[in-house]
Design a protein around this motif. Structure first.
Motif, mmCIF file in Angstrom:
data_model
loop_
_atom_site.group_PDB
_atom_site.id
_atom_site.type_symbol
_atom_site.label_atom_id
_atom_site.label_comp_id
_atom_site.label_asym_id
_atom_site.label_seq_id
_atom_site.Cartn_x
_atom_site.Cartn_y
_atom_site.Cartn_z
ATOM 1 N N ASN A 199 1.373 -2.921 9.982
ATOM 2 C CA ASN A 199 1.898 -3.617 8.803
ATOM 3 C C ASN A 199 1.379 -5.052 8.720
ATOM 4 O O ASN A 199 1.054 -5.549 7.625
ATOM 5 C CB ASN A 199 3.424 -3.613 8.837
ATOM 6 C CG ASN A 199 4.040 -4.210 7.597
ATOM 7 O OD1 ASN A 199 3.942 -3.664 6.499
ATOM 8 N ND2 ASN A 199 4.687 -5.351 7.759
ATOM 9 N N MET A 235 1.025 0.376 3.192
ATOM 10 C CA MET A 235 2.032 -0.461 3.850
ATOM 11 C C MET A 235 3.413 0.193 3.834
ATOM 12 O O MET A 235 4.213 0.005 4.757
ATOM 13 C CB MET A 235 2.098 -1.831 3.163
ATOM 14 C CG MET A 235 0.934 -2.746 3.467
ATOM 15 S SD MET A 235 0.912 -4.210 2.388
ATOM 16 C CE MET A 235 2.525 -4.919 2.729
ATOM 17 N N GLN A 254 6.343 0.609 6.921
ATOM 18 C CA GLN A 254 7.723 0.150 6.763
ATOM 19 C C GLN A 254 8.715 1.298 6.921
ATOM 20 O O GLN A 254 9.839 1.098 7.402
ATOM 21 C CB GLN A 254 7.901 -0.511 5.403
ATOM 22 C CG GLN A 254 7.091 -1.778 5.210
ATOM 23 C CD GLN A 254 7.191 -2.321 3.792
ATOM 24 O OE1 GLN A 254 7.859 -1.756 2.934
ATOM 25 N NE2 GLN A 254 6.507 -3.429 3.539
#
Length: 295
Positions: free
Chosen positions: A89, A117, A121
């Motif tokens: 990330n 991304m 997460q």
């Protein structure tokens, strides 16, 4: 024993605060993007459909990444999975913040990186509730979960504030070569700074996380908590603690279960013999009664 439990709860409390900060910082971009949407659309020459896609892709990847997160957490060590996801990330956020604005592929690159991304997460999003439910004290479990849920909107709010400050405060200080579409702040385009600030805040936590023992990060998946409860039933607590230190927790319960299985037929045979004797004793009573009546 109580001292060990108190030490574990204290370490879990400190680690929980650490995880709250990490979770809050990684969601700062979710608030920065809406606040910077007008500036981003001007820099990348985005169409309205592309603006909507930029806001939606991260939530799409968060939804699709659930099965992937579950597979990784079952297959590999939890500390390694979290480190890899946070590290990925950070790298993706850096490339995302430094995306060029004057290339034909710039818009597609900016949207695609944010989509990827979301998968990084999602792993943290799946892991944190599991860790909290297992390590939170029973009397404070609900409070810890509420703090965990509140960390996400706090991170989004922080992203809004940082992005607003970057646009309103630093834009007037931009250099004379600044154009209207991409105002420059301190040598970089203003909208890059909120994303770079997220990296600056999250990087120290990523480095410190490597020094946390793996046993403090791991959660019970694949029945490990069930094995622990079975071991506590079969073995005294003091002996179980010694076995865990020697790495023999998984062997002893299995031997005990094997011994229990081997003893089971004897117990059944004895119980069956006992029932037969009871039946014979029961049937003998009427015969004696008949003999006494015949006499």
């Amino acid at each position: 024993m109580q001292q060990d439990e108190r030490a574990h709860s204290d370490s879990a409390a400190y680690l929980f605060k650490y995880l709250l900060l990490a979770n809050m910082f990684q969601y700062m971009e979710a608030g920065a993007v809406p606040a910077l949407l007008l500036t981003l659309s001007q820099s990348f020459k985005m169409q309205p459909g592309q603006q909507g896609l930029l806001g939606a892709v991260v939530y799409l990847s968060l939804s699709l990444g659930g099965p992937l997160a579950g597979f990784l957490l079952r297959k590999y060590e939890h500390k390694t999975v979290i480190l890899c996801s946070v590290g990925a990330n950070l790298i993706l956020t850096f490339f995302w913040a430094m995306t060029p604005v004057d290339r034909p592929y710039s818009t597609a690159m900016f949207i695609s990186i944010r989509f990827i991304m979301g998968f990084t997460q999602c792993i943290v999003c799946v892991f944190l509730p599991l860790w909290t439910m297992e390590n939170a004290p029973k009397t404070q479990r609900t409070i810890w979960m509420s703090y965990l849920q509140a960390s996400v909107p706090f991170g989004v709010m922080a992203g809004y504030i940082v992005a607003s400050i970057a646009i309103t405060s630093f834009a007037p200080i931009s250099s004379s070569n600044t154009n209207v579409d991409s105002p420059v702040c301190l040598g970089l385009i203003c909208w890059r700074w909120p994303f770079l600030l997220e990296i600056i805040l999250l990087l120290p936590l990523f480095i410190l996380f490597q020094f946390i023992p793996s046993s403090h990060v791991a959660v019970s998946i694949n029945g490990r908590k069930r094995t622990r409860k079975l071991a506590q039933m079969l073995v005294p607590t003091d002996a179980l603690d010694v076995m865990e230190n020697n790495g023999a927790e998984s062997k002893y319960p299995q031997q005990e279960m094997t011994a229990m299985k081997t003893k089971k037929p004897d117990d059944e045979s004895s119980s069956s013999n006992g029932s037969k004797d009871d039946r014979h004793s029961d049937t003998s009573l009427p015969l004696n009664a008949v003999d006494s009546q015949s006499q």
